[in-house]
Write a protein that holds these residues in place. Structure first.
Motif, PDB file in Angstrom:
ATOM      1  N   UNK A 173       0.813  -1.204   0.000  1.00  0.00           N
ATOM      2  CA  UNK A 173       0.000   0.000   0.000  1.00  0.00           C
ATOM      3  C   UNK A 173       0.852   1.261   0.000  1.00  0.00           C
ATOM      4  N   UNK A 174       0.190   2.395   0.047  1.00  0.00           N
ATOM      5  CA  UNK A 174       0.857   3.701   0.061  1.00  0.00           C
ATOM      6  C   UNK A 174       0.709   4.331   1.436  1.00  0.00           C
ATOM      7  N   UNK A 175       1.781   4.856   2.036  1.00  0.00           N
ATOM      8  CA  UNK A 175       1.664   5.503   3.340  1.00  0.00           C
ATOM      9  C   UNK A 175       0.937   6.851   3.237  1.00  0.00           C
TER      10      UNK A 175
ATOM     11  N   UNK B 262     -15.789  16.080  -0.256  1.00  0.00           N
ATOM     12  CA  UNK B 262     -14.600  15.468  -0.827  1.00  0.00           C
ATOM     13  C   UNK B 262     -13.396  15.762   0.049  1.00  0.00           C
ATOM     14  N   UNK B 263     -12.482  14.770   0.104  1.00  0.00           N
ATOM     15  CA  UNK B 263     -11.271  14.885   0.896  1.00  0.00           C
ATOM     16  C   UNK B 263     -10.066  14.562   0.030  1.00  0.00           C
ATOM     17  N   UNK B 264      -8.941  15.177   0.339  1.00  0.00           N
ATOM     18  CA  UNK B 264      -7.684  14.865  -0.318  1.00  0.00           C
ATOM     19  C   UNK B 264      -6.896  13.937   0.600  1.00  0.00           C
ATOM     20  N   UNK B 265      -6.598  12.751   0.083  1.00  0.00           N
ATOM     21  CA  UNK B 265      -5.755  11.798   0.802  1.00  0.00           C
ATOM     22  C   UNK B 265      -4.372  11.912   0.174  1.00  0.00           C
ATOM     23  N   UNK B 266      -3.455  12.477   0.921  1.00  0.00           N
ATOM     24  CA  UNK B 266      -2.106  12.686   0.405  1.00  0.00           C
ATOM     25  C   UNK B 266      -1.244  11.496   0.828  1.00  0.00           C
TER      26      UNK B 266
ATOM     27  N   UNK C  26      -1.887   8.576  10.427  1.00  0.00           N
ATOM     28  CA  UNK C  26      -0.813   9.012   9.541  1.00  0.00           C
ATOM     29  C   UNK C  26       0.265   7.939   9.442  1.00  0.00           C
ATOM     30  N   UNK C  27       0.839   7.818   8.268  1.00  0.00           N
ATOM     31  CA  UNK C  27       1.872   6.855   7.897  1.00  0.00           C
ATOM     32  C   UNK C  27       1.371   5.423   7.800  1.00  0.00           C
ATOM     33  N   UNK C  28       0.055   5.216   8.004  1.00  0.00           N
ATOM     34  CA  UNK C  28      -0.519   3.894   7.757  1.00  0.00           C
ATOM     35  C   UNK C  28      -0.582   3.668   6.257  1.00  0.00           C
ATOM     36  N   UNK C  29      -0.400   2.429   5.836  1.00  0.00           N
ATOM     37  CA  UNK C  29      -0.501   2.095   4.416  1.00  0.00           C
ATOM     38  C   UNK C  29      -1.970   1.965   4.030  1.00  0.00           C
ATOM     39  N   UNK C  30      -2.320   2.499   2.862  1.00  0.00           N
ATOM     40  CA  UNK C  30      -3.703   2.446   2.388  1.00  0.00           C
ATOM     41  C   UNK C  30      -3.769   1.907   0.963  1.00  0.00           C
ATOM     42  N   UNK C  31      -4.979   1.518   0.588  1.00  0.00           N
ATOM     43  CA  UNK C  31      -5.299   1.138  -0.786  1.00  0.00           C
ATOM     44  C   UNK C  31      -6.546   1.919  -1.190  1.00  0.00           C
TER      45      UNK C  31
ATOM     46  N   UNK D  65      -4.129  -3.187   5.321  1.00  0.00           N
ATOM     47  CA  UNK D  65      -4.277  -4.461   6.022  1.00  0.00           C
ATOM     48  C   UNK D  65      -5.721  -4.941   6.077  1.00  0.00           C
ATOM     49  N   UNK D  66      -6.690  -4.108   5.655  1.00  0.00           N
ATOM     50  CA  UNK D  66      -8.102  -4.519   5.620  1.00  0.00           C
ATOM     51  C   UNK D  66      -8.534  -4.925   4.218  1.00  0.00           C
ATOM     52  N   UNK D  67      -7.659  -4.744   3.238  1.00  0.00           N
ATOM     53  CA  UNK D  67      -7.995  -5.039   1.850  1.00  0.00           C
ATOM     54  C   UNK D  67      -7.926  -6.538   1.619  1.00  0.00           C
ATOM     55  N   UNK D  68      -8.985  -7.092   1.028  1.00  0.00           N
ATOM     56  CA  UNK D  68      -8.986  -8.512   0.699  1.00  0.00           C
ATOM     57  C   UNK D  68      -8.165  -8.761  -0.550  1.00  0.00           C
TER      58      UNK D  68
END
Length: 120
Positions: free
Chosen positions: A19-21, A48-52, A80-85, A113-116
């Protein structure tokens, strides 16, 4: 006249298996005709939100900030700094006059970590 074109993006190829931090999650804003800064909304009124995020190319090139617009009724609550998808990630190529660029958007964001995984 603004010209846009949406291109689907393979989020797994972009983010890799981890994922991306997240660097920041902030309301996406614009300046209205009166010069007042307001939060952007979708046509149906969803904020709307900006996820940087921090994108680090696999070829060793320098890291870059990647802003992704996500619509949600509440600001995403991701540390912050968590990896996302991102779900349904797209890239829009835009042009207005002599200016042009890329804009990324997604239907949702969640911790990696929640992405299947496929087949689960």
């Amino acid at each position: 006249m603004a010209v846009t074109r949406n291109i689907p993006v393979d989020g797994m190829a972009l983010a890799g298996e981890h994922g991306l931090p997240v660097v920041a999650i902030i309301p996406k804003t614009f300046r209205n005709d009166s010069g007042v800064t307001e939060q952007s909304h979708t046509q149906d009124g969803t904020p709307q939100f900006t996820v940087q995020t921090l994108y680090t190319p696999s070829n060793g090139s320098k890291a870059e900030l990647l802003d992704v617009t996500v619509a949600a009724t509440q600001q995403p609550n991701i540390p912050l700094l968590s990896a996302v998808r991102f779900e349904a990630l797209t890239c829009s190529l835009w042009q207005m006059g002599n200016r042009s660029g890329l804009a990324f958007s997604a239907s949702s964001v969640q911790p990696a970590n929640l992405t299947r995984k496929a087949g689960d």
